[in-house]
Scaffold this active site. Sequence first.
Site, PDB file in Angstrom:
ATOM      1  N   ALA A 146     -24.527 -16.140  -7.685  1.00 18.89           N
ATOM      2  CA  ALA A 146     -24.580 -15.567  -6.335  1.00 18.89           C
ATOM      3  C   ALA A 146     -23.996 -14.154  -6.311  1.00 18.89           C
ATOM      4  O   ALA A 146     -24.545 -13.253  -5.669  1.00 18.89           O
ATOM      5  CB  ALA A 146     -23.837 -16.462  -5.351  1.00 18.89           C
ATOM      6  N   ALA A 172     -20.360 -21.515 -12.081  1.00 22.68           N
ATOM      7  CA  ALA A 172     -21.670 -20.966 -12.463  1.00 22.68           C
ATOM      8  C   ALA A 172     -22.443 -20.463 -11.245  1.00 22.68           C
ATOM      9  O   ALA A 172     -23.041 -19.387 -11.276  1.00 22.68           O
ATOM     10  CB  ALA A 172     -22.487 -22.005 -13.221  1.00 22.68           C
ATOM     11  N   CYS A 173     -22.431 -21.227 -10.175  1.00 23.24           N
ATOM     12  CA  CYS A 173     -23.170 -20.831  -8.975  1.00 23.24           C
ATOM     13  C   CYS A 173     -22.549 -19.596  -8.330  1.00 23.24           C
ATOM     14  O   CYS A 173     -23.253 -18.763  -7.769  1.00 23.24           O
ATOM     15  CB  CYS A 173     -23.246 -21.990  -7.991  1.00 23.24           C
ATOM     16  SG  CYS A 173     -24.198 -23.380  -8.644  1.00 23.24           S
ATOM     17  N   THR A 174     -21.228 -19.476  -8.413  1.00 27.69           N
ATOM     18  CA  THR A 174     -20.553 -18.289  -7.899  1.00 27.69           C
ATOM     19  C   THR A 174     -20.953 -17.059  -8.710  1.00 27.69           C
ATOM     20  O   THR A 174     -21.247 -15.999  -8.146  1.00 27.69           O
ATOM     21  CB  THR A 174     -19.031 -18.487  -7.903  1.00 27.69           C
ATOM     22  OG1 THR A 174     -18.711 -19.576  -7.023  1.00 27.69           O
ATOM     23  CG2 THR A 174     -18.295 -17.237  -7.449  1.00 27.69           C
TER      24      THR A 174
END
Length: 181
Positions: free
Chosen positions: A52, A47-49
Amino acid sequence: MSTQQLAAGSVAPDFTLPDQDGTPVTLSALRGGKVIVYFYPHAITPACTTEARDFRDSLAPFQSEGYTVLGISKDEIAKLAEFRERDHLTFPLLSDVDLAVHQAYGAWGEKSNYGKTYTGTLRSTFAIDEQGVITLALYNVKATGHVQMLRRKLGLAVEGRALRARRRLFARRAVFGCRGC
């Protein structure tokens, strides 16, 4: 332990944090320009990838409106450097291992996942004006579609799904030098 959340009109708490290279970044040093500060739980997670990469792919419209984008997590500097290099991120990733900045922004608190309650990073985003005042505070945002929603709320042009897919394809080709990816 939850911290108090900030709202539009609040003065953005100042901070100095090291970036992925260990270079200190101070929010007040960016006065005179607009800033997007977003908090994410962990570098190099799905999710964070996604989030970003969405910021990376939308960086030009933010920059054309005078915004600097800063991502903040509790990760160590080495992990942030790996994340930035692996995903070709072109904006600073800041390390807040002691969580002081997370707490100052109300981005650390109680969360729930599959019925289990725990304390962690609340995925949050703040738009800060040239004088250091928060113009937009978003808490508990979803990683997918978050950047597009932010662009709409800030009045920045938003691409359609087909144009976004095409731009990502060209970005992959430029980064990896391949024709079929």
